[in-house]
Design a protein around this motif. Structure first.
Motif: not given
Lengths: 145, 129
Positions: B27-29, B77-82, B87-92, B97-98
């Motif tokens: 829950t907390k990346p 930074n996690d604020n810029y990814t999701e 279930g793959v981490r990608v850019f927001k 936006i990064a």
């Protein structure tokens, strides 16, 4: 004498807790840990090897600390590990502006200087454990049966 | 048996703590995640390095990043990814936006990202020519 045994047992248990916690955290987040090592200065060339070697060494140290007959060896191994981490961290924090971290639990909330102080504390604690253990062995040798 | 007591307590606490923090981390990346440069046709041009489509978080094999000639990995930074639907981490693509800005590395015509000029990057590591 009894007091010295108690002190070494408590210090060994604290270092065992640290080692086991660190090893399990790394193994549970293996991919992330390996990726972090790949981005770490100096270590990145050996990332694949270190990603296994570090947690395995920590587990072996924890096992040595668990058994009373190998406790001194465990304390010595723990001292070597923690002091190596401390030296690496200190050099990297002084030399590098950006240092990746894959830390877990309370360590993730620490700044790099706080992390170094945390490591120095455990280095001193482990060193004290070795000294008390050796003093205890000396006392045992002197005490007539 | 008495001399194993503290050891047994330590093992229990360590195991319980790891179980607690690993479930907590779902829950907390983590503060950042690594993305790796996949050079299209082996290109390391400014445009290719600045193109976020060429940076992925799940390469088949994790490259060894050393040197300073070509792009290799960035910690975003996690604020810029999701996480996407798979279930793959990608850019927001909305909100934070990064933005990756590149400059020439130590070799001519080969580019590397610049952390300070980019947006959303915590750190980076490059690779040799």
């Amino acid at each position: 004498m009894k007091k010295q045994v108690l002190i070494t047992d408590i210090i060994s248990a604290i270092i065992l807790l640290l080692m086991l916690y660190a090893a399990l955290s790394k193994l549970l987040q293996y991919q992330q840990f390996r990726a972090t090592l790949s981005a770490a200065p100096v270590l990145k060339s050996f990332a694949a090897l270190l990603a296994w070697l570090i947690p395995v060494t920590e587990i072996i140290t924890a096992i040595l600390l668990f058994f009373p007959s190998t406790r001194l060896r465990g304390l010595q191994a723990g001292f070597l590990l923690v002091s190596t981490f401390t030296v690496y961290l200190s050099v990297m924090v002084l030399a590098t502006r950006e240092l990746p971290c894959n830390c877990g639990g309370i360590i993730s909330g620490m700044s790099w200087p706080q992390h170094i102080v945390f490591n120095i504390f455990f280095t001193i604690l482990t060193g004290s454990g070795i000294l008390v253990y050796e003093k205890r062995t000396e006392t045992m040798k002197r005490t007539p049966p | 048996m008495k001399r194993y007591l503290f050891g047994i307590i330590a093992v229990i606490i360590a195991t319980a703590s790891v179980a607690f923090t690993s479930s907590h981390s779902v829950t907390k990346p983590l503060t950042s995640h690594n993305f790796y440069y996949v050079a299209p046709s082996g290109l390391y041009t400014e445009l290719a390095v600045e193109n976020k489509a060429n940076w992925i978080s799940n390469p088949g094999t994790i490259p060894t990043c050393s040197g300073s000639a070509k792009a290799c990995t960035i910690a975003v930074n996690d604020n810029y990814t999701e996480l996407n639907g798979s279930g793959v981490r990608v850019f927001k693509t909305s909100g934070n936006i990064a933005n990756i800005v590149a400059e020439e590395g130590t070799s001519q015509d080969l580019f590397v990202p610049i952390v300070l000029s980019s947006t959303g990057l915590d750190s980076k590591a490059d690779r040799p020519q």
